[in-house]
Each structure stands twice: as C-alpha cells, then as structure tokens.
Design a protein around this motif. Structure first.
Motif, PDB file in Angstrom:
ATOM      1  N   ARG A 170       2.310 -42.646 -45.932  1.00  0.00           N
ATOM      2  CA  ARG A 170       2.478 -43.430 -44.708  1.00  0.00           C
ATOM      3  C   ARG A 170       3.939 -43.432 -44.270  1.00  0.00           C
ATOM      4  NH1 ARG A 170       4.359 -48.243 -43.120  1.00  0.00           N
ATOM      5  NH2 ARG A 170       5.078 -48.634 -45.250  1.00  0.00           N
ATOM      6  N   SER A 174       5.570 -41.632 -40.922  1.00  0.00           N
ATOM      7  CA  SER A 174       6.403 -42.369 -39.965  1.00  0.00           C
ATOM      8  C   SER A 174       7.728 -41.654 -39.733  1.00  0.00           C
ATOM      9  CB  SER A 174       6.653 -43.787 -40.473  1.00  0.00           C
ATOM     10  OG  SER A 174       5.471 -44.562 -40.462  1.00  0.00           O
ATOM     11  N   THR A 177       7.070 -38.386 -37.609  1.00  0.00           N
ATOM     12  CA  THR A 177       6.531 -38.530 -36.262  1.00  0.00           C
ATOM     13  C   THR A 177       7.232 -39.590 -35.418  1.00  0.00           C
ATOM     14  OG1 THR A 177       4.873 -40.191 -36.929  1.00  0.00           O
ATOM     15  CG2 THR A 177       4.260 -37.851 -37.126  1.00  0.00           C
ATOM     16  N   GLY A 178       7.958 -40.499 -36.058  1.00  0.00           N
ATOM     17  CA  GLY A 178       8.564 -41.606 -35.335  1.00  0.00           C
ATOM     18  C   GLY A 178       7.579 -42.709 -34.980  1.00  0.00           C
ATOM     19  N   LEU A 179       6.356 -42.616 -35.500  1.00  0.00           N
ATOM     20  CA  LEU A 179       5.331 -43.614 -35.239  1.00  0.00           C
ATOM     21  C   LEU A 179       5.281 -44.621 -36.387  1.00  0.00           C
ATOM     22  CD1 LEU A 179       2.469 -41.195 -34.078  1.00  0.00           C
ATOM     23  CD2 LEU A 179       4.007 -42.532 -32.621  1.00  0.00           C
ATOM     24  N   GLU A 180       4.867 -45.832 -36.091  1.00  0.00           N
ATOM     25  CA  GLU A 180       4.710 -46.851 -37.120  1.00  0.00           C
ATOM     26  C   GLU A 180       3.234 -47.014 -37.459  1.00  0.00           C
ATOM     27  OE1 GLU A 180       6.585 -50.522 -36.222  1.00  0.00           O
ATOM     28  OE2 GLU A 180       8.578 -49.638 -35.895  1.00  0.00           O
ATOM     29  N   PHE A 181       2.967 -47.163 -38.759  1.00  0.00           N
ATOM     30  CA  PHE A 181       1.595 -47.324 -39.229  1.00  0.00           C
ATOM     31  C   PHE A 181       1.531 -48.515 -40.183  1.00  0.00           C
ATOM     32  CE2 PHE A 181       2.285 -42.807 -38.405  1.00  0.00           C
ATOM     33  CZ  PHE A 181       1.210 -42.495 -37.584  1.00  0.00           C
ATOM     34  N   GLU A 199      -8.767 -44.048 -36.187  1.00  0.00           N
ATOM     35  CA  GLU A 199      -7.693 -44.672 -35.403  1.00  0.00           C
ATOM     36  C   GLU A 199      -6.365 -43.949 -35.606  1.00  0.00           C
ATOM     37  OE1 GLU A 199      -7.630 -48.715 -36.617  1.00  0.00           O
ATOM     38  OE2 GLU A 199      -9.596 -49.200 -35.776  1.00  0.00           O
ATOM     39  N   ILE A 200      -6.062 -43.610 -36.843  1.00  0.00           N
ATOM     40  CA  ILE A 200      -4.808 -42.905 -37.138  1.00  0.00           C
ATOM     41  C   ILE A 200      -4.839 -41.512 -36.531  1.00  0.00           C
ATOM     42  CG2 ILE A 200      -3.371 -41.945 -38.985  1.00  0.00           C
ATOM     43  CD1 ILE A 200      -4.315 -44.327 -40.732  1.00  0.00           C
ATOM     44  N   ARG A 203      -3.795 -40.778 -33.009  1.00  0.00           N
ATOM     45  CA  ARG A 203      -2.351 -40.753 -32.743  1.00  0.00           C
ATOM     46  C   ARG A 203      -1.692 -39.490 -33.293  1.00  0.00           C
ATOM     47  NH1 ARG A 203       0.049 -46.144 -35.047  1.00  0.00           N
ATOM     48  NH2 ARG A 203       1.765 -45.608 -33.627  1.00  0.00           N
ATOM     49  N   VAL A 204      -2.184 -39.012 -34.419  1.00  0.00           N
ATOM     50  CA  VAL A 204      -1.591 -37.845 -35.074  1.00  0.00           C
ATOM     51  C   VAL A 204      -2.614 -37.270 -36.040  1.00  0.00           C
ATOM     52  CG1 VAL A 204      -0.588 -39.224 -36.942  1.00  0.00           C
ATOM     53  CG2 VAL A 204       0.439 -37.028 -36.359  1.00  0.00           C
TER      54      VAL A 204
END
Length: 409
Positions: A170, A174, A177-181, A199-200, A203-204
């Motif tokens: 996780r 992050s 990708t710069g995304l928060e999970f 859901e994840i 996003r990616v």
C-alpha cells in the motif's frame, strides 16, 4: 555544547527523506515517556525519527504563532526537540544522563536517540534518564536483534516497543502513484475483498506495480539514486558484521560461517530446515547452526514457520527469507513465482498476525482460525478455502488477490 548537536539536528531534519507518512506514526502513543522503535537495518528508522522531530517542531512553531504577543523583552524560544546519534565521539567521555540533563535544563522535552546499541550501558542510562527527568520524553531506535523486553531488565517494565517494517505494498503504491489508500483489517479483507479490490482497481491497476514491489519495494533505498541491489547487499553485510556481531557478541572469526549460511538460505528457501546438512555446509555444530538461524530471524533476514504451539528452539516446519526483495539477491538462481508469493504472504501477514503451518491441506493458518492457500494463478477447480492468488486483480468468492494483503498496514 548543545549548539553543535542542534546544527547537526537542523541539517538532518531539513534533508530527511520520507515522502509518505509511515502508518506506524499514527499507531504510537507519543505520550509515553520511553518509546523504542525496533526495526531491521535499512527499513528507515533514522528517517522515521527525523520525521517525528520535524512534526514536533512544526507543532511547537504553531503554538508560538498562536500565542499572544506581549510587549517588553522578547522571550528566547527554547528548542523542544533534539535528534542525537550516540556514535558521536562526545559520548566516549560524557554520559547520556549528563547530556539529557543539559538538554532538559535548556528547555528540551523530546530526545530522539539513534544508534543506541553502540553506547555501553545504554539500557541502564535510559532508565536513569527516565527516572530523573520526569518531563522528558525519549524515543530511541533499536536494532531488531535487540531483545528489549526479554533481556534488558533495566527498561523492560517501562519501555513501549513498536516495530517499524519495510514499506507495505500500500505504501509503495502510494509512493509510485501519488494516490492515498486506506488500510484494512484482515477481517475486512476476508469479508469484502471483491469490492475493495474493485474500488482500488478503478483508480489504478495494482498488478502493474506488484512485480516491481516484490523485487525492490520493501526497503526505502529504492527511492535513492543508487543501485538497489548493491545497497541491499551492503545492508545485509552490515546486519551480520555490525548488528549481529556486536549485539550477540559473535566472534569475528565466525562471521564467514554466517555469511555462508545466508547464502545457503538464498539458494534454497522456502524450504524445510535440514540442520545436519547446514551444519556440514558451514562446518559447525547443530546447536550453533540453530543459534545462527535464530540470529538471522531476529535480524529479519529469515522467517521461521512453526506448527501451532511450537517455537524456537524446536525445528521449524519451513524457512523463508524475511521479505521477497531478499530473494532476488541470489545470483545463482531466479526465484520461482510461487516461492516469491509464499514469502510475500508470510511477510505481510506476520506484521500483526500469528502465522503457522498446519497439518491440514492448507498452506498456512492465520491467528489459529483462517486457513489459507497461496497460488500463482486461479485454480481450475473452485477453492473450498481462502486462496491468495498472485496473478489475480479482482477478488471473487474464496479467491483473494494476493496484492490486497499488502493493505493491512
């Protein structure tokens, strides 16, 4: 004297490299007065301390900004936090208690200590600091080899120990990708892995990054502009030559035997443990070989899988490298996908859960109640128990994407 230490502190805090907030930062009760951050060499303990120092100073600055301004002589702002490395030559002539006293007298409240094990009598001195300076909070880094609550009676009753692991998948995702999970509990993943994975994946695509993580995503050094394998090799050797050698007081002449044992593990794990064969290979006794195995486990180079109710010094059912990145350090073989996936499963589950071998047909039992298989691809037959699939993106039924277990922390 403190000015010199603050200059070092300021430079290191300004250049600390922690691009994401580690999950452990929010699990710690920072009100405790003596906190140990344990972890293997290379997982980012120093940067973790420096990040904490930065947060303390930010909170202190905000509190001063919010305070009303009084006329008259300006008060000198005191420094509440100091990071210090005990390998500083100053501590060859001065005690930690003396240093802590000077810091407290100058208004210090939070002392963050690195390289603790290099200071003789460190646990006794930490106890004295704890008892003498009631308003001082101490956070110190500890090697994973150190047995803080089993072998250090000075602090065993007062220290709160937390384990810093390498990056979870996780955290790695992050970073890439710069995304928060969010994190999930095991129960949440068991119950809702299909919807969570969907859901994840909206996003990616996690599988686009999972192979990279398995090869070089566990250790923060992958973020640095250097060869990852060369740096990990250096880290592994420092674990043997510094952490294990100094803390376990191994004779220097025996280090080559431990290096050979590590190489045997790189070439054969995951495997059943044949103590006689290993003893012959490294030319030492069975008892010494088992002790070396335990040292490598404590240093987080190995994981030992036991049947329920059994533990060291009994022989484990199987031996694994501690994390998948280590598997790619063997120059004599390319690890099989199934071996990598098993190692990942054990590593990520073992953070907060008890993982054992089982006499049933399942490969693992977690917390004594969840029976798991691990497979590379979706089986041709319907699975009757939870099965973690390495090459599966979306979960369904009892088929759980292996990557999603990396969201436990």
């Amino acid at each position: 004297m403190l000015d010199a230490f603050f200059r070092i502190h300021d430079f290191l805090v300004a250049h600390a490299h922690m691009p994401i907030r580690r999950h452990l930062m929010d699990e710690i009760d920072w009100d405790d007065r003596l906190i140990a951050i344990k972890g293997a060499r290379g997982v980012g303990k120093t940067d973790f301390l420096l990040t904490r120092a930065h947060e303390i100073e930010e909170l202190d600055r905000r509190s001063h900004v919010e305070m009303p301004i009084h006329r008259g002589k300006a008060a000198v702002q005191k420094r509440p936090c100091l990071y210090v490395n005990l390998n500083n030559f100053y501590f060859s002539e001065h005690s930690l208690v003396e240093f802590a006293g000077a810091f407290v007298k100058a208004g210090g409240k939070y002392l963050l200590i690195d390289q603790t094990f290099k200071y003789p009598g460190w646990s006794r001195e930490l106890r004295r600091c704890h008892d003498k300076y009631r308003d001082l909070h101490i956070v110190f880094c500890a090697s994973s080899v150190m047995r803080l609550q089993d072998e250090n009676k000075d602090i065993s009753s007062i220290v709160k120990v937390y384990n810093l692991r390498g990056f979870s998948f996780r955290e790695f995702l992050s970073l890439k990708t710069g995304l928060e999970f969010p994190t999930y509990t095991l129960e949440e993943l068991m119950r809702s892995h299909a919807s969570i994975s969907r859901e994840i994946s909206e996003r990616v695509n996690p599988l686009d990054y999972f192979g990279e993580y398995l090869r070089h995503g566990y250790y923060p050094s992958f973020l640095e502009q250097r060869n990852f394998e060369a740096h990990l090799l250096e880290t592994m050797n420092m674990i043997l030559e510094i952490d294990v050698l100094m803390i376990k007081q191994i004779e220097v002449s025996n280090v080559p035997k431990m290096r050979k044992l590590v190489n045997e593990m790189l070439m054969t794990t995951p495997c059943a443990l044949n103590v006689s064969t290993l003893s012959d290979a490294i030319a030492t006794s069975r008892a010494t070989t088992m002790n070396y195995i335990k040292y490598l486990k404590d240093a987080r180079l190995l994981n030992l899988l036991y049947m329920e109710g059994k533990e060291f010094p009994m022989k484990p059912q199987r031996v694994y490298l501690q994390n998948p990145n280590l598997m790619y350090m063997c120059v004599e073989r390319e690890p099989e996908p199934m071996d990598v996936f098993e190692t990942y499963f054990y590593n990520t589950m073992h953070v907060d859960h008890k993982v054992n071998a089982t006499e049933r047909n399942a490969m693992f039992v977690v917390d004594g109640k969840f029976y798991f298989d691990v497979k590379v691809d979706v089986p041709s037959r319907e699975s009757i128990r939870p099965t973690a699939i390495g090459n599966l993106q979306l979960g369904r039924g009892n088929l759980i994407p292996l990557w999603i277990l990396g969201f436990l922390y």
